[in-house]
Scaffold this active site. Structure first.
Site, PDB file in Angstrom:
ATOM      1  CE  LYS A  52      -4.169  -2.143   1.761  1.00 43.13           C
ATOM      2  NZ  LYS A  52      -5.002  -2.592   3.120  1.00 43.13           N
ATOM      3  CD  GLN A  96      -3.379  -4.673   6.324  1.00 35.49           C
ATOM      4  OE1 GLN A  96      -3.583  -3.813   5.937  1.00 35.49           O
ATOM      5  NE2 GLN A  96      -3.914  -5.534   6.254  1.00 35.49           N
ATOM      6  CG  ASP A 119     -10.030   0.125   5.313  1.00 37.52           C
ATOM      7  OD1 ASP A 119      -9.225  -0.339   4.329  1.00 37.52           O
ATOM      8  OD2 ASP A 119      -9.669  -0.078   5.778  1.00 37.52           O
TER       9      ASP A 119
HETATM   10  N1  GUN Z   1      -6.907  -7.218   6.170  1.00 36.59           N
HETATM   11  C1  GUN Z   1      -7.016  -7.042   4.767  1.00 36.59           C
HETATM   12  N2  GUN Z   1      -8.216  -6.497   4.176  1.00 36.59           N
HETATM   13  C2  GUN Z   1      -8.457  -6.085   4.607  1.00 36.59           C
HETATM   14  C3  GUN Z   1      -8.022  -4.256   4.287  1.00 36.59           C
HETATM   15  O1  GUN Z   1      -9.445  -4.014   3.285  1.00 36.59           O
HETATM   16  N3  GUN Z   1      -8.755  -3.152   4.999  1.00 36.59           N
HETATM   17  C4  GUN Z   1      -7.634  -3.519   6.267  1.00 36.59           C
HETATM   18  N4  GUN Z   1      -7.430  -2.247   7.044  1.00 36.59           N
HETATM   19  N5  GUN Z   1      -7.446  -4.962   6.673  1.00 36.59           N
HETATM   20  C5  GUN Z   1      -7.772  -6.107   6.007  1.00 36.59           C
END
Ligand code: GUN
Length: 286
Positions: A52, A96, A119
């Site tokens: 990311k 995350q 998100d």
């Molecule tokens: N863990 C797995 N997929 C995601 C996501 O799309 N966002 C976040 N913050 N954590 C994740």
């Protein structure tokens, strides 16, 4: 059979993002900014977070990765989020997941300013999404919808089966499809006869984390298979929730794993970060 190439499509989205960032910088003197909070030492999470951050950098988005040890308290995490909510350089905040067991994920997600919730996991955005109002949309299902659009796949009036009812994929996927006027069935691990549902589906979206669960004899001829699963086999190879080799000769379209839905997710996160930066610009003008 048409391969739905998320890798190529995500490159196109990243180029769009680059252009939008350059416009924001030149015309509005705004550099979009994203904070990613990583708690603990989960290897998969660390890989996603690094990816990311790298994509942000390539697109010209300012990004910070805030790493916190597994042992932090919920209070410490909430204080960090509160500071980020107030930081004008940060348009987006992403925690995350998954978080360590001693931390209440709901409380943490609710602490993020809904206008920085790139998100789309805050109940404010979830509610707005379900009500078909403008909102930050969770990146994975948002990416799947963009894929349908790009490949000219009309979902209105189609029978769609979503397998998996997680907050991150299954539930928001179902909401977006309902808003797009699909007929949606959501199955889960307790569904009694999964094949009964999938055989009637024009489109199957699968996100359960069970390698090769979906077989050719469970889908109808010409079905569209969207595989959100990413599973690592003992051999180290990545594979999806659908049995690609088995399904590929029966379906009309299928996403590969890797290279299908996965790469779309980051592209849509970047899109959400730009959306957040534009919201900031509007607020600052007032
Ligand atoms: N863990 C797995 N997929 C995601 C996501 O799309 N966002 C976040 N913050 N954590 C994740």
């Amino acid at each position: 059979m048409i391969l739905l190439d998320g890798k190529a499509l995500s490159e196109k989205i990243k180029e769009e993002v680059k252009v939008e960032v350059a416009e924001l910088v030149e015309e509005k003197q705004i550099t979009p900014g994203l904070a990613v909070i990583l708690v603990g030492n989960d290897a998969a999470s660390a890989t996603y977070v690094a990816s990311k951050a790298k994509s942000c950098k390539n697109a010209g988005i300012y990004s910070v990765v805030h790493e916190m040890p597994e042992s932090i308290t919920q209070e410490e995490l909430l204080e960090t989020i509160a500071r980020m909510n107030e930081n004008p350089k940060l348009d987006g905040i992403l925690v995350q997941l998954p978080l360590p067991k001693h931390i209440d994920t709901t409380v943490v997600l609710e602490a993020i300013d809904p206008l920085k919730d790139v998100d789309g996991f805050h109940p404010y955005n979830v509610g707005r999404m379900v009500s078909n109002l403008d909102a930050f949309l969770p990146a994975t299902p948002f990416g799947v919808m963009r894929m349908f659009e790009e490949y000219g796949i009309e979902v209105s009036g189609k029978n769609v089966v979503v397998i998996g009812s997680s907050d991150i994929v299954g539930k928001p996927m179902a909401s977006l499809l309902i808003n797009a006027k699909a007929t949606v069935t959501v199955c889960n691990s307790r569904t009694k006869d999964l094949a009964f549902f999938t055989k009637a589906a024009d489109i199957v979206v699968i996100a359960v984390g069970v390698p090769h669960l979906l077989k050719a004899d469970m889908i109808k001829d010409g079905a569209i298979v969207i595989d959100v699963g990413i599973n690592r086999l003992d051999t180290g190879k990545l594979t999806g929730d659908a049995d690609f080799e088995d399904c590929k000769n029966k379906c009309s379209h299928i996403t590969p794993v890797p290279g299908g839905v996965g790469p779309m997710t980051i592209g849509m996160l970047l899109k959400n970060t730009i959306k957040a930066a534009k919201l900031r610009e509007k607020r600052e003008k007032k």
